[in-house]
Write a protein that holds these residues in place. Structure first.
Motif, PDB file in Angstrom:
ATOM      1  N   GLU A 159      32.891  23.124  46.238  1.00 52.48           N
ATOM      2  CA  GLU A 159      31.789  22.427  45.595  1.00 52.48           C
ATOM      3  C   GLU A 159      31.466  22.967  44.205  1.00 52.48           C
ATOM      4  OE1 GLU A 159      28.035  22.857  47.617  1.00 52.48           O
ATOM      5  OE2 GLU A 159      28.657  24.748  48.500  1.00 52.48           O
TER       6      GLU A 159
ATOM      7  N   GLY B 206      33.854  23.283  42.085  1.00 53.18           N
ATOM      8  CA  GLY B 206      34.926  22.709  41.293  1.00 53.18           C
ATOM      9  C   GLY B 206      36.156  23.583  41.195  1.00 53.18           C
TER      10      GLY B 206
ATOM     11  N   THR C 168      39.595  24.758  42.029  1.00 56.92           N
ATOM     12  CA  THR C 168      40.702  23.989  42.603  1.00 56.92           C
ATOM     13  C   THR C 168      41.955  24.850  42.626  1.00 56.92           C
ATOM     14  OG1 THR C 168      39.752  21.943  41.732  1.00 56.92           O
ATOM     15  CG2 THR C 168      42.086  21.887  42.337  1.00 56.92           C
TER      16      THR C 168
ATOM     17  N   PRO D 281      36.160  23.660  36.592  1.00 55.90           N
ATOM     18  CA  PRO D 281      35.485  22.466  36.067  1.00 55.90           C
ATOM     19  C   PRO D 281      35.193  22.504  34.578  1.00 55.90           C
ATOM     20  CG  PRO D 281      33.897  23.886  37.148  1.00 55.90           C
ATOM     21  CD  PRO D 281      35.256  24.499  37.385  1.00 55.90           C
TER      22      PRO D 281
ATOM     23  N   ARG E 191      34.272  16.951  40.760  1.00 53.29           N
ATOM     24  CA  ARG E 191      34.231  17.394  42.159  1.00 53.29           C
ATOM     25  C   ARG E 191      34.810  16.322  43.075  1.00 53.29           C
ATOM     26  NH1 ARG E 191      32.044  20.608  38.799  1.00 53.29           N
ATOM     27  NH2 ARG E 191      30.486  22.161  39.436  1.00 53.29           N
TER      28      ARG E 191
ATOM     29  N   VAL F  29      33.294  16.475  46.864  1.00 49.78           N
ATOM     30  CA  VAL F  29      33.518  17.902  47.082  1.00 49.78           C
ATOM     31  C   VAL F  29      33.213  18.347  48.499  1.00 49.78           C
ATOM     32  CG1 VAL F  29      31.197  18.664  46.394  1.00 49.78           C
ATOM     33  CG2 VAL F  29      33.148  20.177  46.041  1.00 49.78           C
TER      34      VAL F  29
END
Length: 368
Positions: free
Chosen positions: A179, A181, A183, A236, A341, A360
């Protein structure tokens, strides 16, 4: 092909217990298959007994406990719920890294099978992205029988951020976003320096437990790895990196203004030095996929999610049916927009399936 989704919440043991209980029968079959493969000369250079394979996995458990007690507890709870030993579950979850460990322990140096390549992955920098922020995509390639085990795990742990991970039954996590962001994606590499250590799926989930990019990067750096993997991290706010991570060597490429593409051969001098010998056909296959993805992402036009989906669907090199010997194939794919997200995933050949979008927290939104 329907993409199963499992929602789990609570302590790590709660998530592991639900995972193991929900897919107990399938995980049992997957474990039997992977434990057998881990003792075959095709995969590890010499035929060894099941007892030898299990003993080696048991030796690796302490390294996992030291790196992440919380995830080791999740693994043990999953194993108990699926009526397997923790060693069997470790092999199911971290198979490709465990193969490097087993190769080193059972046979020493030897060429990897000719078609064990897995995954084509890419990070798009903000400068090339239609969103103005980084994007990520990859295929996940594995032996054909792994396709049925692909699912999405949406976790809401009590001790960390919510996450969504594309994974397989019995595996803690493979590719995902949390949540915040953060990844992460992966490519398999073939290391010649395998050892008792931490398998890659623990790294994936520990990265997804962090709430900023620097902490995620640090958590990867702290892992004493069992085998070789390439990790792609994106955040993000424009952050991104590619890490060729061998047990004894690492090479980092920071995201700048160029797309990063990676397949299954080492690109850095220091990691090539400890790469397991690759057969010519394996090297050619990996190089072909790398060149094809780079060509499809070249040019001045901004890259969006649909263009990344097109890359994953490419049947000239990237999306391929089962190979003759080890039956390797493209078993699924993921696309991610860390700033939004949002993550897209599918099970099976991307050329034949549609992506499903998740927020997310993992809520299914729509088919592409």
């Amino acid at each position: 092909m329907k993409l199963p989704v499992l929602d789990a919440a609570g302590q790590p043991v709660d998530i592991g217990r639900l995972h193991g209980a929900t897919y107990a029968e399938q995980i049992g079959r997957f474990a039997a298959e992977r434990v057998e493969r881990a003792g075959q000369a095709l995969w590890v250079g010499a035929d060894r007994s099941r007892a030898d394979v299990i003993a080696l996995a048991e030796d690796c458990l302490a390294a996992h406990e030291a790196y992440s007690p919380r995830l080791t507890a999740e693994l043990r709870a999953m194993a108990e719920a699926a009526e397997l030993s923790p060693a069997e579950m470790l092999i199911v979850s971290g198979f490709t890294d465990f193969v490097d460990t087993a190769c080193a322990a059972f046979s020493g140096s030897g060429a990897a099978p000719g078609d064990v390549d897995n995954c084509t992955a890419m990070i798009v920098p903000a400068a090339r992205s239609a969103t103005g922020t980084p994007l990520f995509a990859q295929t996940w390639d594995m032996h054909e029988t792994a396709t049925e085990h692909v699912f999405v795990l949406r976790g809401v742990p009590d001790d960390g951020p919510a996450f969504t991970t594309f994974t397989s039954r019995g595996c803690l996590g493979m590719i995902g976003m949390n949540e915040a962001g953060i990844t992460i994606g992966i490519n398999n590499l073939t290391g010649n320096d395998g050892r008792i250590g931490v398998t890659w799926n623990f790294v994936v989930r520990e990265v997804l437990a962090q709430t900023d990019f620097a902490a995620a990067e640090a958590r990867l750096a702290e892992a004493d790895l069992a085998g070789a993997h390439n990790y792609l991290l994106a955040g993000p706010d424009g952050q991104g990196m590619n890490v060729e991570a061998m047990p004894t060597q690492r090479a980092i490429t920071r995201l700048d203004n160029d797309v990063i593409v990676h397949t299954n051969h080492c690109l850095a001098k220091e990691t090539r030095a400890v790469e397991r010998p690759r057969l010519p056909e394996a090297q050619a296959h990996s190089e072909k996929r790398l060149a094809r993805a780079e060509a499809m992402l070249a040019g001045e036009e901004a890259i969006d999610v649909e263009r990344l989906a097109t890359v994953t669907r490419d049947t000239q090199a990237i999306c391929y049916p089962p190979t003759p010997i080890t039956k390797m194939t493209t078993c699924g794919a993921v696309i991610a927009d860390p700033a939004a997200r949002r993550l897209w995933a599918l099970r099976g050949l991307p050329s034949e399936q549609s992506f499903v979008a998740f927020d997310v927290a993992g809520a299914a939104l729509a088919s592409e």
